[in-house]
Enzyme design. Sequence first.
Site, PDB file in Angstrom:
ATOM      1  N   ASP A   7       0.843  -1.204   0.000  1.00  0.00           N
ATOM      2  CA  ASP A   7       0.000   0.000   0.000  1.00  0.00           C
ATOM      3  C   ASP A   7       0.880   1.256   0.000  1.00  0.00           C
ATOM      4  OD1 ASP A   7      -2.233   1.596   0.231  1.00  0.00           O
ATOM      5  OD2 ASP A   7      -2.753   0.997   2.272  1.00  0.00           O
ATOM      6  N   GLY A  62       1.049 -10.085   4.409  1.00  0.00           N
ATOM      7  CA  GLY A  62       2.082  -9.279   5.063  1.00  0.00           C
ATOM      8  C   GLY A  62       1.603  -8.912   6.461  1.00  0.00           C
TER       9      GLY A  62
HETATM   10  P1  ADP Z   1      -1.566  -6.951   3.913  1.00  0.00           P
HETATM   11  O1  ADP Z   1      -1.825  -5.842   4.923  1.00  0.00           O
HETATM   12  O2  ADP Z   1      -2.766  -7.202   3.015  1.00  0.00           O
HETATM   13  O3  ADP Z   1      -1.017  -8.178   4.553  1.00  0.00           O
HETATM   14  P2  ADP Z   1       1.115  -6.097   3.001  1.00  0.00           P
HETATM   15  O4  ADP Z   1       1.412  -4.970   2.088  1.00  0.00           O
HETATM   16  O5  ADP Z   1       1.574  -5.990   4.419  1.00  0.00           O
HETATM   17  O6  ADP Z   1      -0.484  -6.337   2.898  1.00  0.00           O
HETATM   18  O7  ADP Z   1       1.711  -7.447   2.393  1.00  0.00           O
HETATM   19  C1  ADP Z   1       1.158  -8.116   1.293  1.00  0.00           C
HETATM   20  C2  ADP Z   1       2.263  -8.671   0.423  1.00  0.00           C
HETATM   21  O8  ADP Z   1       2.767  -7.632  -0.412  1.00  0.00           O
HETATM   22  C3  ADP Z   1       3.471  -9.237   1.175  1.00  0.00           C
HETATM   23  O9  ADP Z   1       3.843 -10.470   0.570  1.00  0.00           O
HETATM   24  C4  ADP Z   1       4.545  -8.178   0.932  1.00  0.00           C
HETATM   25  O10 ADP Z   1       5.848  -8.732   0.944  1.00  0.00           O
HETATM   26  C5  ADP Z   1       4.178  -7.739  -0.454  1.00  0.00           C
HETATM   27  N1  ADP Z   1       4.746  -6.475  -0.947  1.00  0.00           N
HETATM   28  C6  ADP Z   1       5.265  -5.428  -0.264  1.00  0.00           C
HETATM   29  N2  ADP Z   1       5.700  -4.482  -1.125  1.00  0.00           N
HETATM   30  C7  ADP Z   1       5.446  -4.940  -2.387  1.00  0.00           C
HETATM   31  C8  ADP Z   1       5.677  -4.450  -3.708  1.00  0.00           C
HETATM   32  N3  ADP Z   1       6.246  -3.263  -3.921  1.00  0.00           N
HETATM   33  N4  ADP Z   1       5.277  -5.221  -4.767  1.00  0.00           N
HETATM   34  C9  ADP Z   1       4.690  -6.416  -4.573  1.00  0.00           C
HETATM   35  N5  ADP Z   1       4.453  -6.937  -3.361  1.00  0.00           N
HETATM   36  C10 ADP Z   1       4.819  -6.205  -2.277  1.00  0.00           C
END
Ligand code: ADP
Length: 186
Positions: free
Chosen positions: A40, A129
């Site tokens: 995000d 994540g």
């Molecule tokens: P949530 O709150 O839905 O768990 P997160 O952003 O914390 O979402 O994590 C969801 C996934 O996105 C994790 O596997 C994390 O490593 C991954 N992630 C983080 N940054 C990126 C990025 N720039 N591109 C793709 N995936 C990402």
Amino acid sequence: MEAIINDTKLSIIQGDITSQATDTIVNAANPSLMGGGGVDGAIHRAGGLAILEECKQIVAEQGRLPTGKAVITTGGNLKAIRVIHTVGPIWHGGGRNEAELLASAYRESLKVAAENKLTSISFPSISTGAYGYPVAEAARIAVSAVVSFLKEQATSVREVVFVLFDARTYESYLLALQEVTDSPKA
Ligand code: ADP
């Protein structure tokens, strides 16, 4: 790894979703739509303030985004022309409808993409994540939700890409796609 479902190509890659050139990328947002950490934060940083402005307007009009639902904004400075924001479930151990809500986040995002006549879409690994969903299980749900949707619905979407940030998540999605495409009822 790739699979063709109906006329849509489904592929799994390791990478950063903010640099994808699909028409739209999906954001694993939270209900406030105000940005946050993880993917995000990365999307809002790379896409610029135009995305946040539209998110604010959506929340002003319809309130917080419920878990499992999706909305669409501009892609701002991203290569993608649009961002679809969805909210996955927070993992509480599996007894709070997490699996259905996670599948819904993928389905609703694909519906919004089709309603907007988009042809290609990239997904991150929603909920695995900060939201703590166990990756292997989330990968199976994600892949089967997308495959079922593509089998059941006519859609403008010709390409779906799972863009996984780390090697472990990438491996889990590869395995899930193998399982789903090997299974006769999939
Ligand atoms: P949530 O709150 O839905 O768990 P997160 O952003 O914390 O979402 O994590 C969801 C996934 O996105 C994790 O596997 C994390 O490593 C991954 N992630 C983080 N940054 C990126 C990025 N720039 N591109 C793709 N995936 C990402």
